[in-house]
Write a protein that holds these residues in place. Structure first.
Motif, PDB file in Angstrom:
ATOM      1  N   PRO A   1      20.978  18.130 -14.637  1.00 49.19           N
ATOM      2  CA  PRO A   1      21.544  17.747 -13.334  1.00 49.19           C
ATOM      3  C   PRO A   1      22.245  16.398 -13.437  1.00 49.19           C
ATOM      4  N   TYR A   2      23.270  16.207 -12.629  1.00 42.47           N
ATOM      5  CA  TYR A   2      23.946  14.912 -12.598  1.00 42.47           C
ATOM      6  C   TYR A   2      24.544  14.733 -11.209  1.00 42.47           C
ATOM      7  N   GLU A   3      24.449  13.523 -10.665  1.00 46.80           N
ATOM      8  CA  GLU A   3      25.035  13.268  -9.357  1.00 46.80           C
ATOM      9  C   GLU A   3      26.533  13.040  -9.511  1.00 46.80           C
ATOM     10  N   GLU A   4      27.324  14.009  -9.065  1.00 45.13           N
ATOM     11  CA  GLU A   4      28.766  13.971  -9.266  1.00 45.13           C
ATOM     12  C   GLU A   4      29.510  13.494  -8.025  1.00 45.13           C
ATOM     13  N   GLY A   5      30.699  12.990  -8.269  1.00 44.58           N
ATOM     14  CA  GLY A   5      31.626  12.642  -7.205  1.00 44.58           C
ATOM     15  C   GLY A   5      33.000  13.108  -7.658  1.00 44.58           C
ATOM     16  N   CYS A   6      34.018  12.971  -6.803  1.00 45.04           N
ATOM     17  CA  CYS A   6      35.344  13.468  -7.140  1.00 45.04           C
ATOM     18  C   CYS A   6      36.375  12.710  -6.315  1.00 45.04           C
ATOM     19  N   LEU A   7      37.476  12.307  -6.954  1.00 43.84           N
ATOM     20  CA  LEU A   7      38.512  11.571  -6.228  1.00 43.84           C
ATOM     21  C   LEU A   7      39.146  12.418  -5.121  1.00 43.84           C
ATOM     22  N   SER A   8      39.005  13.741  -5.224  1.00 46.89           N
ATOM     23  CA  SER A   8      39.552  14.630  -4.186  1.00 46.89           C
ATOM     24  C   SER A   8      38.544  14.912  -3.079  1.00 46.89           C
ATOM     25  N   VAL A   9      37.326  14.392  -3.257  1.00 50.93           N
ATOM     26  CA  VAL A   9      36.284  14.530  -2.225  1.00 50.93           C
ATOM     27  C   VAL A   9      35.666  13.141  -2.040  1.00 50.93           C
ATOM     28  N   PRO A  10      36.467  12.171  -1.553  1.00 52.37           N
ATOM     29  CA  PRO A  10      36.025  10.777  -1.572  1.00 52.37           C
ATOM     30  C   PRO A  10      34.730  10.529  -0.801  1.00 52.37           C
ATOM     31  N   GLU A  11      33.923   9.630  -1.359  1.00 50.64           N
ATOM     32  CA  GLU A  11      32.687   9.140  -0.711  1.00 50.64           C
ATOM     33  C   GLU A  11      31.560  10.161  -0.685  1.00 50.64           C
ATOM     34  N   ILE A  12      31.740  11.306  -1.299  1.00 47.42           N
ATOM     35  CA  ILE A  12      30.686  12.323  -1.297  1.00 47.42           C
ATOM     36  C   ILE A  12      30.105  12.419  -2.712  1.00 47.42           C
ATOM     37  N   TYR A  13      28.792  12.396  -2.786  1.00 45.48           N
ATOM     38  CA  TYR A  13      28.107  12.504  -4.082  1.00 45.48           C
ATOM     39  C   TYR A  13      26.968  13.490  -3.931  1.00 45.48           C
ATOM     40  N   ASP A  14      26.819  14.377  -4.909  1.00 49.98           N
ATOM     41  CA  ASP A  14      25.671  15.277  -4.862  1.00 49.98           C
ATOM     42  C   ASP A  14      25.392  15.813  -6.264  1.00 49.98           C
ATOM     43  N   GLU A  15      24.171  16.319  -6.410  1.00 46.62           N
ATOM     44  CA  GLU A  15      23.726  16.742  -7.724  1.00 46.62           C
ATOM     45  C   GLU A  15      24.225  18.154  -8.060  1.00 46.62           C
ATOM     46  N   VAL A  16      24.777  18.274  -9.264  1.00 47.31           N
ATOM     47  CA  VAL A  16      25.229  19.573  -9.772  1.00 47.31           C
ATOM     48  C   VAL A  16      24.535  19.799 -11.112  1.00 47.31           C
ATOM     49  N   GLU A  17      24.125  21.048 -11.328  1.00 44.34           N
ATOM     50  CA  GLU A  17      23.448  21.420 -12.572  1.00 44.34           C
ATOM     51  C   GLU A  17      24.473  22.157 -13.462  1.00 44.34           C
ATOM     52  N   ARG A  18      24.649  21.675 -14.688  1.00 46.04           N
ATOM     53  CA  ARG A  18      25.605  22.316 -15.613  1.00 46.04           C
ATOM     54  C   ARG A  18      24.989  22.383 -17.004  1.00 46.04           C
TER      55      ARG A  18
END
Ligand code: NI
Length: 169
Positions: free
Chosen positions: A89-106
């Motif tokens: 798991p890692y808490e990801e963010g994205c320049l196309s989804v500013p200010e939002i962070y959440d955990e994704v499992e890859r």
């Protein structure tokens, strides 16, 4: 080099599947230079061409720490040759989804093949932040955002928050 505008959700171009690059030439290198400059300015650690409205299979990245010299990386037509069964798991963010962070499992580790800035074919193993980032960016090439890995409720909340933020700015 020039700064480009970064598209944010729910821009429809972000859902497009990007097309393979036919040849790594000076025009493509100019695009990659612009992408890198735009990414540094944001600031971010990875950017796919579709995020600046160019649906081609091109990614730039720099995972250097603040105190380290820049280490720009370029991935043209990247493919995943192998992915570990083990996930992380890692808490990801994205320049196309500013200010939002959440955990994704890859998958925790992947093996990649791609063309570099010079158009040479490279095979490389990725783990840790590199594995997270390249998989996140390669999702963009399929029109997939990290929030698409979350529940529908979380995804809708994220888009709502971004829309509100953009309006407020
Ligand atoms: Ni992203």
């Amino acid at each position: 080099m020039a700064l480009r505008e970064i598209l944010v959700v729910p821009h429809p171009v972000l859902k497009q599947v990007s097309k393979p690059v036919a040849v790594v030439d000076d025009a493509l290198r100019a695009l990659m230079d612009d992408m890198l400059e735009t990414m540094y300015e944001a600031p971010g650690i990875g950017l796919a061409a579709v995020q600046i409205g160019v649906p081609q299979r091109v990614i730039v990245m720099d995972l250097a720490r603040q105190e380290e010299p820049p280490q720009p990386r370029y991935y043209v037509n990247p493919e995943i040759l192998w992915a570990s069964e083990e996930t992380a798991p890692y808490e990801e963010g994205c320049l196309s989804v500013p200010e939002i962070y959440d955990e994704v499992e890859r998958p925790a580790r992947v093996k990649l093949r791609y063309l570099n800035y010079q158009g040479e074919q490279i095979e490389e193993d990725a783990e840790g932040l590199f594995a997270v980032c390249i998989q996140h960016e390669m999702d963009h090439l399929e029109g997939v955002l990290f929030i698409d890995h979350l529940s529908r409720l979380k995804r809708e909340q994220a888009i709502k928050k971004v829309k509100k933020g953009v309006k407020a700015a």
